[in-house]
Scaffold this motif. Structure first.
Motif, PDB file in Angstrom:
ATOM      1  N   GLN A 105       0.809  -1.219   0.000  1.00 43.92           N
ATOM      2  CA  GLN A 105       0.000   0.000   0.000  1.00 43.92           C
ATOM      3  C   GLN A 105       0.845   1.274   0.000  1.00 43.92           C
ATOM      4  N   ALA A 106       2.136   1.151   0.335  1.00 47.11           N
ATOM      5  CA  ALA A 106       3.001   2.330   0.404  1.00 47.11           C
ATOM      6  C   ALA A 106       3.200   2.930  -0.982  1.00 47.11           C
ATOM      7  N   VAL A 107       3.226   4.254  -1.042  1.00 41.84           N
ATOM      8  CA  VAL A 107       3.411   4.949  -2.318  1.00 41.84           C
ATOM      9  C   VAL A 107       4.761   5.667  -2.315  1.00 41.84           C
ATOM     10  N   ASP A 108       5.243   5.931  -3.498  1.00 41.32           N
ATOM     11  CA  ASP A 108       6.541   6.597  -3.654  1.00 41.32           C
ATOM     12  C   ASP A 108       6.326   8.107  -3.582  1.00 41.32           C
ATOM     13  N   ASP A 109       6.214   8.614  -2.369  1.00 38.90           N
ATOM     14  CA  ASP A 109       5.891  10.026  -2.156  1.00 38.90           C
ATOM     15  C   ASP A 109       6.611  10.477  -0.896  1.00 38.90           C
TER      16      ASP A 109
END
Length: 607
Positions: A105-109
């Motif tokens: 669920q982790a995003v590259d942000d």
């Protein structure tokens, strides 16, 4: 500096782990969450137990998959964090480790990661807790120390800092220049420093991390270089060990904790953070001591090799056999009868035996009590991890009876014969010590740190029934060489064998003399010598001689190695060695043939 160890490094219950850490001299511990969850003790009980033992709780870990996730998921993460921060209050821990997310669920942000970590730090600050953010080497989007630091820096919260972990940093293969940026991190923002070493295999980094970490000085990482950079920032927290290792998890917690503590003492010395007695590098092998319940077969072996019984101990059932500079003690005392014939002790010639003993004791080597009769030489002795006794003997004194100063071990013996003239054996080339399955890495660090020997690369050797590992530790000039070996599993029978390698200038002549005197050489399969004929060119008749005597052959960039083996007596066999042209190895390429031949002999003889 203060030292700490993660409970995951040790085996046993949480209580056993805390006791082992305290006995080894650690100042604090990292409480691994799984250890707490499996403990019947309440957090208050654990806190009190640590206080009784003189341990601080330096870190609670880990909290996973916290940042850069959808808002609904982050709300659940904050709820989880509230519970953990209350648990930490009860436990007495002020710092929590948060690993970079591996969640799908982790995003590259980075902006979102910084914002959510800031909110987490707000909650932590209200609870009197600090958050140390660490980049996992396999993190989904954050996998390097500098990336994690940029996020921490952007969050700009006093309760949020970074955790630097030597494994996660060095396992990614960074060059020294890639670590220079660590010096720019304010020391007060490095909330924690975790240390681990590792060998340098090619494998998935997650599996490497979970199963093959080891203590600093036991692997191939430049842990000291990383620690120097971190200390240069002004970091004043503990040096803490976080090691995941299948062997350590199965070994007794007490010795593992001592090994861990020794690794940090050596590391602190390397980075200039502590002062220890200086290493005293041995200058030679004074003697090798074999213990046996039956002196007859061992005496027959030594006599066939050309040794003469030259002296007898004045008060103990120990005799001295000599040839050239090779000295072997044979001990038939009643205390050793149940253990069979084995290599039990090594006398190391030292320019300063007392200083060598002080160094060993400072690095937690067990000092061995000795029962001495009046007039016996007061030799200092310590135990190696495998139980081998190491005696520190005055260099130059061993060959002259009655040498008054410093104490001479040879003066404890009365002469009963003279060494043979024109000996074919010059001295002891090397000694091979087999290690208990869980002591291999510890042994390499012990011999390097305590004795000042240089550790060479580890070598894997194929055995018919598994895989053996071997690692040599030596003095720079080769005057002392010890090969440490271990089998592939705790039940591997190959680990029981030990041997003494004797140096000669003519292995063919030495092997013939031994055989003519009634000695039995280890038979080598004909296929081996057929392969030698394909790989190398030999003078007329040379290969036939090697085939007849069971001599093995190897070359490296420096020279040639010829060697052969006797049959085994108890746990001990002898190797005859000829080094020409500066050969530096130990014939590792021939070890599988030797092991197979020994297995074959054992199968035929039942011993």
């Amino acid at each position: 500096m203060r030292t700490s160890i993660a409970t995951v490094c040790l085996s046993g219950s949480l209580t056993e782990k805390l006791d082992a850490a305290a006995r080894a001299g650690f100042d604090g511990v990292e409480i691994f969450e799984n250890d707490l969850l499996a403990s019947s003790l309440t957090p208050e009980d654990i806190r009190a137990r640590c206080a009784d033992l003189g341990l601080t709780v330096d870190l609670y870990q880990p909290m996973r998959d916290m940042e850069a996730v959808p808002e609904a998921e982050f709300a659940r993460n904050l709820r989880r964090a509230r519970h953990k921060f209350e648990l930490m209050r009860r436990l007495g821990a002020e710092t929590v480790l948060v690993c970079s997310s591996v969640s799908p669920q982790a995003v590259d942000d980075d902006a979102l990661a910084a914002e959510q970590l800031r909110r987490l730090a707000d909650l932590a600050g209200e609870s009197g807790v600090r958050v140390a953010y660490e980049a996992l080497a396999w993190g989904r989007h954050v996998s390097t120390w500098d990336h994690a630091w940029r996020i921490v820096e952007a969050a700009a919260h006093p309760a949020l800092g970074t955790c630097l972990d030597s494994f996660h940093i060095l396992s990614r293969g960074g060059e020294p220049k890639d670590l220079e940026g660590i010096a720019a991190i304010p020391g007060e923002k490095i909330f924690f420093l975790q240390l681990a070493d590792a060998p340098l295999p090619a494998m998935d980094v997650l599996q490497w991390s979970r199963h093959h970490r080891c203590f600093p000085g036991q692997g191939g990482f430049d842990v000291a270089g990383l620690v120097r950079r971190v200390l240069a920032t002004g970091y004043d927290g503990p040096l803490s060990l976080e090691v995941f290792n299948d062997v350590f998890r199965q070994a007794e917690a007490g010795p593992t904790a001592v090994d861990a503590r020794r690794s940090l003492l050596v590391l602190q010395e390397e980075v200039g953070a502590t002062s220890l007695p200086a290493p005293v590098v041995p200058t030679g092998v004074a003697f090798a001591e074999l213990v046996t319940p039956d002196a007859e077969p061992l005496g027959a072996l030594l006599a066939a090799l050309g040794f003469t019984r030259t002296a007898r101990h004045r008060g103990k059932p120990v005799t001295l056999w000599e040839q050239g500079e090779a000295r072997i003690l044979v001990n038939t005392g009643p205390a050793v009868r149940r253990e069979g014939t084995r290599l039990a002790a090594i006398g190391l010639e030292s320019p300063d035996p007392a200083a060598a003993a002080r160094r060993a004791e400072a690095l937690l080597a067990p000092v061995l009590p000795r029962r001495r009769a009046p007039g016996d030489a007061p030799l200092d002795a310590v135990a190696a991890p495998d139980g081998t006794e190491l005696f520190f003997c005055a260099a130059g004194a061993a060959g002259a009876a009655g040498h008054p100063e410093p104490p001479d071990w040879r003066a404890d013996f009365e002469d009963i014969g003279a060494p043979p003239p024109g000996a074919g054996i010059r001295g002891i080339d090397h000694l091979a010590l087999t290690q208990p399955w869980h002591h291999f890495d510890e042994a390499a660090l012990f011999h390097r740190g305590v004795l000042g020997l240089r550790a060479q690369d580890s070598v894997d050797v194929a055995d018919p029934y598994g895989l053996m590992r071997s690692r040599a530790v030596t003095t720079p000039d080769g005057s002392v060489r010890i090969a440490l070996t271990v089998g592939a599993a705790p039940t591997d029978d190959t680990v029981h064998a030990q041997h003494i390698a004797l140096a000669t200038d003519d292995v063919v002549a030495a092997a013939r003399r031994f055989r003519d005197a009634g000695g039995s050489l280890l038979p080598v399969p004909a296929n081996y010598h057929d392969d030698l004929a394909a790989r190398f060119e030999f003078a007329d008749g040379e290969l036939e001689t090697y085939r007849d005597l069971g001599i093995l052959y190897d070359r490296d960039a420096h020279g040639v190695f010829r060697h052969c083996y006797t049959r085994t007596v108890g746990r001990v066999f002898v190797e005859l060695v000829q080094r020409d042209g500066g050969y530096r190895g130990y014939g590792a390429a021939n070890a599988p043939v030797r092991l197979a031949a020994q297995h074959a002999v054992r199968a035929l003889t039942g011993g």
